[in-house]
Design a protein around this motif. Structure first.
Motif, short mmCIF file in Angstrom:
data_model
loop_
_atom_site.label_atom_id
_atom_site.label_comp_id
_atom_site.label_asym_id
_atom_site.label_seq_id
_atom_site.Cartn_x
_atom_site.Cartn_y
_atom_site.Cartn_z
N LEU A 21 6.12 -2.55 7.11
CA LEU A 21 4.85 -3.22 6.79
C LEU A 21 4.83 -3.69 5.33
O LEU A 21 4.19 -4.69 5.01
N GLY A 22 5.54 -2.95 4.47
CA GLY A 22 5.57 -3.32 3.06
C GLY A 22 6.77 -4.17 2.69
O GLY A 22 6.98 -4.49 1.52
N ILE A 138 -3.90 9.43 7.37
CA ILE A 138 -3.26 8.15 7.05
C ILE A 138 -1.92 8.42 6.37
O ILE A 138 -1.80 9.37 5.59
N ASP A 139 -0.92 7.60 6.67
CA ASP A 139 0.34 7.68 5.94
C ASP A 139 0.62 6.30 5.34
O ASP A 139 0.30 5.29 5.96
N GLY A 140 1.17 6.28 4.15
CA GLY A 140 1.42 4.99 3.50
C GLY A 140 2.45 5.13 2.40
O GLY A 140 3.04 6.20 2.23
N GLU A 162 -4.73 0.40 3.09
CA GLU A 162 -3.94 -0.56 2.31
C GLU A 162 -2.99 -1.26 3.29
O GLU A 162 -2.73 -0.76 4.38
N PRO A 163 -2.43 -2.42 2.88
CA PRO A 163 -1.64 -3.23 3.82
C PRO A 163 -0.49 -2.48 4.52
O PRO A 163 -0.19 -2.79 5.67
N ALA A 164 0.14 -1.52 3.86
CA ALA A 164 1.27 -0.85 4.50
C ALA A 164 0.90 0.55 5.01
O ALA A 164 1.78 1.36 5.31
#
Ligand SMILES: Cc1cc2nc3c(=O)[nH]c(=O)nc-3n(C[C@H](O)[C@H](O)[C@H](O)COP(=O)(O)OP(=O)(O)OC[C@H]3O[C@@H](n4cnc5c(N)ncnc54)[C@H](O)[C@@H]3O)c2cc1C
Ligand code: FES
Ligand code: FES
Lengths: 274, 155
Positions: A21-22, A138-140, A162-164
């Motif tokens: 995603l990132g 959430i994981d990011g 957040e986006p990722a």
């Protein structure tokens, strides 16, 4: 009715999903069941550059009973909850809610995590899980965190991701055996998105009482005055609910005022009767 | 393009697909299985309902790439299925279809009802059918057909 072109990747685990995603600056989206993203893409309301499938990740399919709550993997489907294929910690509330979401063919693929991330004001889980006092895991890129649902949904279709980031689980507090709940969804046809939702959880043993209104223009709304009324054991008539909403500045058009007050008072009656 | 391998109606299929191709378009255009119908293409009408890994799902909002490794059964795959044989007969006898556009999705949903909910009454059958729209029959014949198969299976 066909989506715009997009690239597709299937994540191998949560870390891989976050990395994918990132990996580009474009508009990248996780794909759960696709039961909301699919229609949005077909209607070209959403035109992601990259879609990263997370539906089949083992970590998102896990359900774990932890101290005081159940961690329901984000990839658990509505029908798995409807059928009682996960442990019961809400005295039947989650099963009741799941069975009213859309239609069986949608429930078989749509996930609880997708629903919470999508944050449609008229959807069922955002209101029901908020009434239960659930939290979002959430994981990011910056690691894992846990956010109360009340701080997660910021507005219609707007959440604290957040986006990722991806949602990995919903943490649902275990209700006491004597806890009561009520859930009243108003829609014109079974399986439709709601015109209004009233959700009530009353758990005196845990000193927890919550009354939430859903299907407004924004995030679900806590109605504190009605929670006090439920704690006091009084009944709540339609006019009481109207007054409580008006007192906290939640004013809708005539139809909205009426159905929201009806949904709330019926949810409360259901909770007190159960 | 993404390479996928799955089974369709029991037969292994490997194909290269564009990610945006829906499962419905894939079976209709790619596999020449035109029994799956498309109505609304956003999950509402039920015409496109097929079985994926044993459960009814919407093929219009499920992408073919997401079905890599899955077992897909379209209406063409139920020729020898006992419940479906009963349902076909019952739909014929009870005027369960007119133009037939909704029928493939109706039958997949009906088969799920008679197998998953053996005790369903008329109210429950109507509730379960709420995700399948029919513009011809008024539903009376469809409901009657499903109830008759439920009754037969209860013996
Ligand atoms: C005909 C129809 C009727 C419906 N009726 C109702 C109804 O009555 N009530 C109701 O509540 N819902 C209803 N829905 C929506 C349904 O419940 C969806 O299943 C749900 O909203 C989305 O879940 P999903 O797994 O399919 O998510 P997706 O469609 O895959 O994704 C939805 C959004 O969430 C994001 N996302 C998905 N998974 C994650 C994750 N793990 N982490 C971070 N972001 C993620 C996606 O990027 C996307 O933005 C209906 C849908 C249809 C098609
Ligand atoms: S075409 Fe898939 S539900 Fe209408
Ligand atoms: S038979 Fe024509 S739509 Fe159902």
């Amino acid at each position: 009715m066909k989506p715009a072109r997009f690239d597709y990747a299937r994540a191998s685990d949560v870390a891989d999903a976050v990395r994918l995603l990132g990996s580009t600056d474009g508009f990248n989206k996780p794909l759960g069941g696709g039961m909301s993203l699919g229609p949005m893409m077909n209607l070209r309301l959403a035109q992601p550059d990259l879609v990263v499938e997370v539906r089949r990740l083992d970590a998102l399919k896990t359900v774990a009973e932890e101290d005081g709550h159940l961690a329901v993997g984000a990839g658990i489907t509505h029908s798995a909850i409807e059928d009682g294929r996960i442990p019961e910690v809400t005295n039947g509330m989650m099963r009741f809610v799941a069975g009213q979401i859309a239609y069986r063919a949608v429930r078989n693929r749509g996930t609880i995590g997708g629903s919470i991330a999508h944050a449609d004001p008229a959807a069922d889980w955002p209101t029901a899980l908020r009434a239960l006092g659930a939290e979002v895991a959430i994981d990011g890129p910056d690691g894992a965190r846990i956010v109360p649902l009340a701080d997660f949904q910021l507005a219609a279709f707007t959440v604290a991701l957040e986006p990722a980031d991806i949602v990995t689980a919903l943490r649902v507090p275990r209700l006491s055996p004597a806890a009561r709940w009520g859930y009243y969804k108003i829609c014109r046809k079974p399986g439709e998105f709601a015109d209004s939702i009233g959700a009530v959880v009353h758990d005196p043993e845990r000193d927890f009482t919550n009354v939430v209104l859903g299907a407004t223009d924004g995030a679900p709304l806590d109605v504190a005055a009605l929670a006090e009324a439920v704690k006091g054991g009084g009944t709540v008539e339609i006019d009481d609910a109207k007054a409580a909403l008006a007192a906290q500045g939640a004013v809708f058009d005539d139809y909205g005022n009426q159905i929201h007050a009806v949904a709330l008072s019926r949810a409360i009656k259901g909770a007190l009767a159960s | 393009m993404t390479e996928i391998s799955l089974t369709i109606n029991g037969a292994p299929v490997t194909a290269s697909v564009e990610p945006r191709t829906s499962l419905a378009d894939f079976v209709r255009d790619g596999q020449r299985l035109t029994g799956t119908h498309l109505g609304c293409e956003h999950g509402v009408c039920g015409a496109c309902t097929v079985e994926i890994d044993g459960e009814p799902m919407r093929s219009c909002i499920t992408y073919a790439v997401s079905c890599d490794g899955a077992a897909v059964t379209t209406i063409e795959g139920f020729d020898d299925d006992a419940a479906m044989e009963d349902l076909r007969q019952a739909f014929t006898e009870n005027h369960g279809l007119q133009c037939g556009y909704c029928t493939p999705g109706m039958l997949v949903t009906a088969r799920d009802i008679v197998r998953r909910l053996p005790d369903a009454d008329e109210k429950r059958v109507r509730l379960e059918l709420s995700g399948n729209l029919c513009r011809c029959t008024g539903y009376v014949g469809i409901v009657r057909a499903i109830l008759s198969v439920l009754e037969k299976r209860r013996g």
